[in-house]
Design a protein around this motif. Sequence first.
Motif, mmCIF file in Angstrom:
data_model
loop_
_atom_site.group_PDB
_atom_site.id
_atom_site.type_symbol
_atom_site.label_atom_id
_atom_site.label_comp_id
_atom_site.label_asym_id
_atom_site.label_seq_id
_atom_site.Cartn_x
_atom_site.Cartn_y
_atom_site.Cartn_z
ATOM 1 N N ILE A 13 0.863 -1.194 0.000
ATOM 2 C CA ILE A 13 0.000 0.000 0.000
ATOM 3 C C ILE A 13 0.889 1.230 0.000
ATOM 4 C CG2 ILE A 13 -1.904 1.222 1.085
ATOM 5 C CD1 ILE A 13 -2.900 -1.338 2.246
ATOM 6 N N LEU A 38 -1.354 5.394 -11.123
ATOM 7 C CA LEU A 38 0.034 5.205 -10.650
ATOM 8 C C LEU A 38 0.345 3.734 -10.337
ATOM 9 C CD1 LEU A 38 2.727 6.755 -9.647
ATOM 10 C CD2 LEU A 38 1.727 6.452 -7.389
ATOM 11 N N ALA A 70 2.374 3.215 -3.703
ATOM 12 C CA ALA A 70 3.123 2.789 -4.897
ATOM 13 C C ALA A 70 4.127 3.873 -5.257
ATOM 14 C CB ALA A 70 2.163 2.515 -6.054
ATOM 15 N N PHE A 106 3.576 10.657 3.518
ATOM 16 C CA PHE A 106 4.525 11.670 3.061
ATOM 17 C C PHE A 106 5.931 11.341 3.537
ATOM 18 C CE2 PHE A 106 0.408 13.710 3.243
ATOM 19 C CZ PHE A 106 0.354 14.340 2.014
ATOM 20 N N PRO A 107 6.917 11.494 2.664
ATOM 21 C CA PRO A 107 8.298 11.330 3.121
ATOM 22 C C PRO A 107 8.824 12.650 3.691
ATOM 23 C CG PRO A 107 8.245 11.523 0.724
ATOM 24 C CD PRO A 107 6.835 11.728 1.216
ATOM 25 N N ILE A 142 5.920 0.838 7.263
ATOM 26 C CA ILE A 142 7.196 1.505 6.937
ATOM 27 C C ILE A 142 7.062 3.024 7.130
ATOM 28 C CG2 ILE A 142 8.925 1.913 5.138
ATOM 29 C CD1 ILE A 142 8.117 -0.629 3.770
ATOM 30 N N THR A 143 5.837 3.513 7.011
ATOM 31 C CA THR A 143 5.577 4.959 7.070
ATOM 32 C C THR A 143 6.114 5.573 8.369
ATOM 33 O OG1 THR A 143 3.588 4.532 5.783
ATOM 34 C CG2 THR A 143 3.716 6.670 6.894
ATOM 35 N N ASN A 199 0.624 11.771 8.396
ATOM 36 C CA ASN A 199 0.718 10.337 8.140
ATOM 37 C C ASN A 199 -0.182 9.531 9.077
ATOM 38 O OD1 ASN A 199 2.367 10.760 6.019
ATOM 39 N ND2 ASN A 199 4.268 10.124 7.000
ATOM 40 N N ASN A 232 8.018 5.727 -4.115
ATOM 41 C CA ASN A 232 9.394 5.235 -4.228
ATOM 42 C C ASN A 232 9.599 3.927 -3.476
ATOM 43 O OD1 ASN A 232 10.437 7.185 -5.917
ATOM 44 N ND2 ASN A 232 10.992 8.551 -4.234
ATOM 45 N N ILE A 233 9.148 3.892 -2.215
ATOM 46 C CA ILE A 233 9.374 2.664 -1.436
ATOM 47 C C ILE A 233 8.481 1.535 -1.937
ATOM 48 C CG2 ILE A 233 9.142 1.592 0.852
ATOM 49 C CD1 ILE A 233 10.230 4.107 2.086
ATOM 50 N N ILE A 288 -3.410 9.082 7.324
ATOM 51 C CA ILE A 288 -3.301 8.104 6.220
ATOM 52 C C ILE A 288 -3.268 6.676 6.777
ATOM 53 C CG2 ILE A 288 -1.720 7.286 4.406
ATOM 54 C CD1 ILE A 288 -0.981 10.252 3.918
ATOM 55 N N VAL A 303 -3.516 7.468 -5.916
ATOM 56 C CA VAL A 303 -3.359 8.217 -7.175
ATOM 57 C C VAL A 303 -3.767 7.324 -8.348
ATOM 58 C CG1 VAL A 303 -1.715 9.421 -8.689
ATOM 59 C CG2 VAL A 303 -1.481 9.592 -6.198
HETATM 60 N N1 APR Z 1 -3.611 5.353 0.477
HETATM 61 C C1 APR Z 1 -2.739 4.833 -0.402
HETATM 62 N N2 APR Z 1 -1.637 5.469 -0.839
HETATM 63 C C2 APR Z 1 -1.425 6.704 -0.369
HETATM 64 C C3 APR Z 1 -2.286 7.331 0.559
HETATM 65 C C4 APR Z 1 -3.441 6.600 0.982
HETATM 66 N N3 APR Z 1 -4.305 7.100 1.849
HETATM 67 N N4 APR Z 1 -1.778 8.551 0.834
HETATM 68 C C5 APR Z 1 -0.646 8.683 0.131
HETATM 69 N N5 APR Z 1 -0.428 7.571 -0.607
HETATM 70 C C6 APR Z 1 0.672 7.298 -1.527
HETATM 71 C C7 APR Z 1 1.065 8.471 -2.424
HETATM 72 O O1 APR Z 1 0.138 8.637 -3.471
HETATM 73 C C8 APR Z 1 2.453 8.048 -2.884
HETATM 74 O O2 APR Z 1 2.386 7.334 -4.108
HETATM 75 O O3 APR Z 1 1.874 7.020 -0.807
HETATM 76 C C9 APR Z 1 2.940 7.109 -1.758
HETATM 77 C C10 APR Z 1 4.178 7.626 -1.045
HETATM 78 O O4 APR Z 1 5.237 7.572 -1.929
HETATM 79 P P1 APR Z 1 6.450 8.608 -1.924
HETATM 80 O O5 APR Z 1 5.917 9.985 -1.847
HETATM 81 O O6 APR Z 1 7.350 8.252 -3.071
HETATM 82 O O7 APR Z 1 7.170 8.312 -0.505
HETATM 83 P P2 APR Z 1 8.200 7.125 -0.150
HETATM 84 O O8 APR Z 1 9.590 7.590 -0.396
HETATM 85 O O9 APR Z 1 7.735 5.874 -0.779
HETATM 86 O O10 APR Z 1 8.024 7.066 1.447
HETATM 87 C C11 APR Z 1 6.788 6.732 2.031
HETATM 88 O O11 APR Z 1 7.839 5.736 3.988
HETATM 89 O O12 APR Z 1 10.030 5.828 4.857
HETATM 90 C C12 APR Z 1 8.746 6.344 4.905
HETATM 91 O O13 APR Z 1 9.201 8.596 5.576
HETATM 92 C C13 APR Z 1 8.732 7.794 4.524
HETATM 93 O O14 APR Z 1 6.574 8.150 5.423
HETATM 94 C C14 APR Z 1 7.289 7.993 4.228
HETATM 95 C C15 APR Z 1 6.888 6.692 3.553
#
Ligand code: APR
Length: 320
Positions: free
Chosen positions: A13, A43, A15, A85-86, A123-124, A100, A17-18, A103, A40
């Motif tokens: 859940i 995506l 999609a 959010f990262p 992981i968030t 977060n 970067n992580i 979310i 999104v």
């Molecule tokens: N449901 C599903 N996906 C969601 C939601 C939600 N309610 N809210 C946000 N997202 C998605 C975004 O659309 C985005 O594609 O979460 C994804 C986050 O991806 P990135 O912005 O690339 O962040 P990422 O580097 O993957 O890190 C995510 O992990 O390590 C932690 O601190 C980091 O909290 C951050 C999280």
Amino acid sequence: MINTLSRPKIVSIGAGNIGATFAQYCAEMSLGDILLLDIVEGLPQGKALDLAQASSIRGYSVRIMGSNDFSDMKDADIVVVSAGFPRKPGMSRLDLLEKNGKIISEICENIKSYAPNSIVIIITNPLDIMVQLAYHILGFPPKRVMGMAGILDSARMSLFVASELEIDPTQVNAMVLGSHGDLMVPLPDYTCVNGIPITQLLSKEKIEKIIERTRKGGAEIVSLLKTGSAYYAPSASAVRMVKAILQDEKSVLPCAVYANGEYQITGYFVGLPCVLGRVGVEKIIELPLTQEKLKELHYSVEEVKQGIKQLRELGFPIPQ
Ligand code: APR
């Protein structure tokens, strides 16, 4: 038609970067069928299709799908949550708390409805607090809820030790406990190069420098990337946990787990060494710690407690 019946279902859940890198590693290791979920539109579908198109070249035959519909996570064996959010430069993991938190709450309600038997890995960030929130919303047994952090922090420390000694990082086995933040507790006494404690290979000053760099390992990458946070090593760490669980490895790995009296901590999630197998967290390993390290560990739990208190004050449903 590909037979998918015997393959585990892994749901990612988020999609971003992580989430996407995690899916890529899972596919490359053929750990199971993978579903990418994100809010999104397009995506997760686009990234899933792209990854699937690499199958015949990279040699994996698992199924990779993308969706915006949370009900598609039905029958998931394992759900890995990186949605949120990262960090941006200058932000602490705590700054992400409220955004977060919302979310994670929404996502965990969905996991509870659609994948009630799954094992959930968060992981968030801020990690330890998000796992605690997830645990209360999910209502799952603590063995099926955990956070990814200790493997990542330990892997960072392993690399820094290897660089200092000019040796292969895969020979270094580091151990970092505590919260996933500046108060994490790297343990040099339990960090070895092929069995040799680093305390016999490096000076105190060099070890201190490594500890400091490990504590700031995430921030170092945030300040380099400027627009986001680390994702290759975080994804690899989550995959390590998923493999240990799905393949019932009983591997000993540091993860954010629910302490129930271990290390004199009760009722909180924090990074501790545990055994991971098919049911999730099979047990927590209690290492003898010096008074100083135990104090550091308790101090890092205090920070987690503060974050949880803040969430409670913001109206999140975390019981006292
Ligand atoms: N449901 C599903 N996906 C969601 C939601 C939600 N309610 N809210 C946000 N997202 C998605 C975004 O659309 C985005 O594609 O979460 C994804 C986050 O991806 P990135 O912005 O690339 O962040 P990422 O580097 O993957 O890190 C995510 O992990 O390590 C932690 O601190 C980091 O909290 C951050 C999280």
